[in-house]
Design a protein around this motif. Sequence first.
Motif, PDB file in Angstrom:
ATOM      1  N   PHE A 114     -45.877  -8.617 -25.218  1.00 25.37           N
ATOM      2  CA  PHE A 114     -46.308  -9.204 -23.951  1.00 25.37           C
ATOM      3  C   PHE A 114     -45.656  -8.516 -22.751  1.00 25.37           C
ATOM      4  N   PRO A 115     -45.762  -7.181 -22.648  1.00 22.12           N
ATOM      5  CA  PRO A 115     -45.091  -6.478 -21.550  1.00 22.12           C
ATOM      6  C   PRO A 115     -45.558  -6.919 -20.175  1.00 22.12           C
ATOM      7  N   ASN A 116     -46.812  -7.350 -20.067  1.00 17.28           N
ATOM      8  CA  ASN A 116     -47.298  -7.784 -18.757  1.00 17.28           C
ATOM      9  C   ASN A 116     -46.599  -9.035 -18.264  1.00 17.28           C
ATOM     10  N   ILE A 117     -46.216  -9.909 -19.174  1.00 21.81           N
ATOM     11  CA  ILE A 117     -45.473 -11.100 -18.759  1.00 21.81           C
ATOM     12  C   ILE A 117     -44.168 -10.676 -18.101  1.00 21.81           C
ATOM     13  N   TRP A 118     -43.426  -9.797 -18.765  1.00 18.72           N
ATOM     14  CA  TRP A 118     -42.126  -9.376 -18.235  1.00 18.72           C
ATOM     15  C   TRP A 118     -42.296  -8.578 -16.959  1.00 18.72           C
ATOM     16  N   HIS A 119     -43.329  -7.759 -16.897  1.00 23.97           N
ATOM     17  CA  HIS A 119     -43.604  -7.005 -15.671  1.00 23.97           C
ATOM     18  C   HIS A 119     -43.904  -7.968 -14.518  1.00 23.97           C
ATOM     19  N   ASN A 120     -44.705  -8.991 -14.792  1.00 28.75           N
ATOM     20  CA  ASN A 120     -45.042  -9.967 -13.755  1.00 28.75           C
ATOM     21  C   ASN A 120     -43.813 -10.762 -13.299  1.00 28.75           C
ATOM     22  N   ILE A 121     -42.953 -11.125 -14.239  1.00 25.05           N
ATOM     23  CA  ILE A 121     -41.721 -11.829 -13.856  1.00 25.05           C
ATOM     24  C   ILE A 121     -40.850 -10.917 -12.999  1.00 25.05           C
ATOM     25  N   GLU A 122     -40.771  -9.639 -13.352  1.00 23.60           N
ATOM     26  CA  GLU A 122     -39.996  -8.694 -12.546  1.00 23.60           C
ATOM     27  C   GLU A 122     -40.556  -8.596 -11.127  1.00 23.60           C
ATOM     28  N   LYS A 123     -41.881  -8.568 -11.003  1.00 24.18           N
ATOM     29  CA  LYS A 123     -42.503  -8.524  -9.669  1.00 24.18           C
ATOM     30  C   LYS A 123     -42.183  -9.795  -8.877  1.00 24.18           C
ATOM     31  N   LEU A 124     -42.213 -10.945  -9.536  1.00 23.13           N
ATOM     32  CA  LEU A 124     -41.852 -12.188  -8.852  1.00 23.13           C
ATOM     33  C   LEU A 124     -40.394 -12.165  -8.417  1.00 23.13           C
ATOM     34  N   ALA A 125     -39.527 -11.608  -9.256  1.00 28.52           N
ATOM     35  CA  ALA A 125     -38.111 -11.514  -8.898  1.00 28.52           C
ATOM     36  C   ALA A 125     -37.921 -10.593  -7.694  1.00 28.52           C
ATOM     37  N   GLU A 126     -38.654  -9.492  -7.665  1.00 34.36           N
ATOM     38  CA  GLU A 126     -38.557  -8.570  -6.527  1.00 34.36           C
ATOM     39  C   GLU A 126     -38.975  -9.237  -5.225  1.00 34.36           C
ATOM     40  N   SER A 127     -39.917 -10.165  -5.300  1.00 36.73           N
ATOM     41  CA  SER A 127     -40.371 -10.858  -4.093  1.00 36.73           C
ATOM     42  C   SER A 127     -39.590 -12.153  -3.852  1.00 36.73           C
ATOM     43  N   ASN A 128     -38.533 -12.355  -4.642  1.00 38.29           N
ATOM     44  CA  ASN A 128     -37.654 -13.519  -4.492  1.00 38.29           C
ATOM     45  C   ASN A 128     -38.370 -14.844  -4.784  1.00 38.29           C
ATOM     46  N   ALA A 129     -39.383 -14.803  -5.650  1.00 37.12           N
ATOM     47  CA  ALA A 129     -40.145 -16.004  -5.974  1.00 37.12           C
ATOM     48  C   ALA A 129     -39.677 -16.671  -7.256  1.00 37.12           C
ATOM     49  N   VAL A 130     -38.800 -16.025  -8.001  1.00 30.94           N
ATOM     50  CA  VAL A 130     -38.299 -16.577  -9.257  1.00 30.94           C
ATOM     51  C   VAL A 130     -36.859 -16.102  -9.437  1.00 30.94           C
TER      52      VAL A 130
END
Length: 176
Positions: free
Chosen positions: A45-61
């Motif tokens: 599920f690499p897209n899940i981790w990629h999406n979480i990383e993107k949310l972290a970069e935008s300070n959303a998670v």
Amino acid sequence: YLLHAKIPTIEKMLDEYYGTGEQNETHPRQQHPHWAYPTLSTWYFPNIWHNIEKLAESNAVCICSAVHYETSQADDVLYDWANKLPRFVCPPTNEEFQIAKQIGEDHPGWVQGDLNGADPVIIAHAKVEGSIIVTEERRKGPNTQNHNLRIPNVADEYQVKTIDFFTFIRHQGWSF
């Protein structure tokens, strides 16, 4: 969103996808060298981790530093992954310490040594930041004794919303 430690549903997702039971040498999870760490392997599920990383970069998670510390004690791969994400580990504030202290006073016996140690901080952080806690813990019934409480029980008392990981995915509008 405030993630609660590991996201254990990744393991559940793998079990649902590949099936459960005894693994044999041809099981897909064993074909990958990191199959022993399926809860975080970006191979699954690499897209899940990629999406979480993107949310972290935008300070959303984020995860609380108390959770991050817990992962370091378990020699957990999540610890190293979280270290690589800027602003993903959120340090506590004085206000959060005060709320966490109040939670401890309201529920003596909930935190027992390392058991549930980060949970009051998670709830306090979510309360202060207005975050939603993403956790796989389920509410216990009414009149549950303090030592058996779960994050959703106590979060309810502090007007903090909790959701599970699949609900989080739906809130994000992700599809795979």
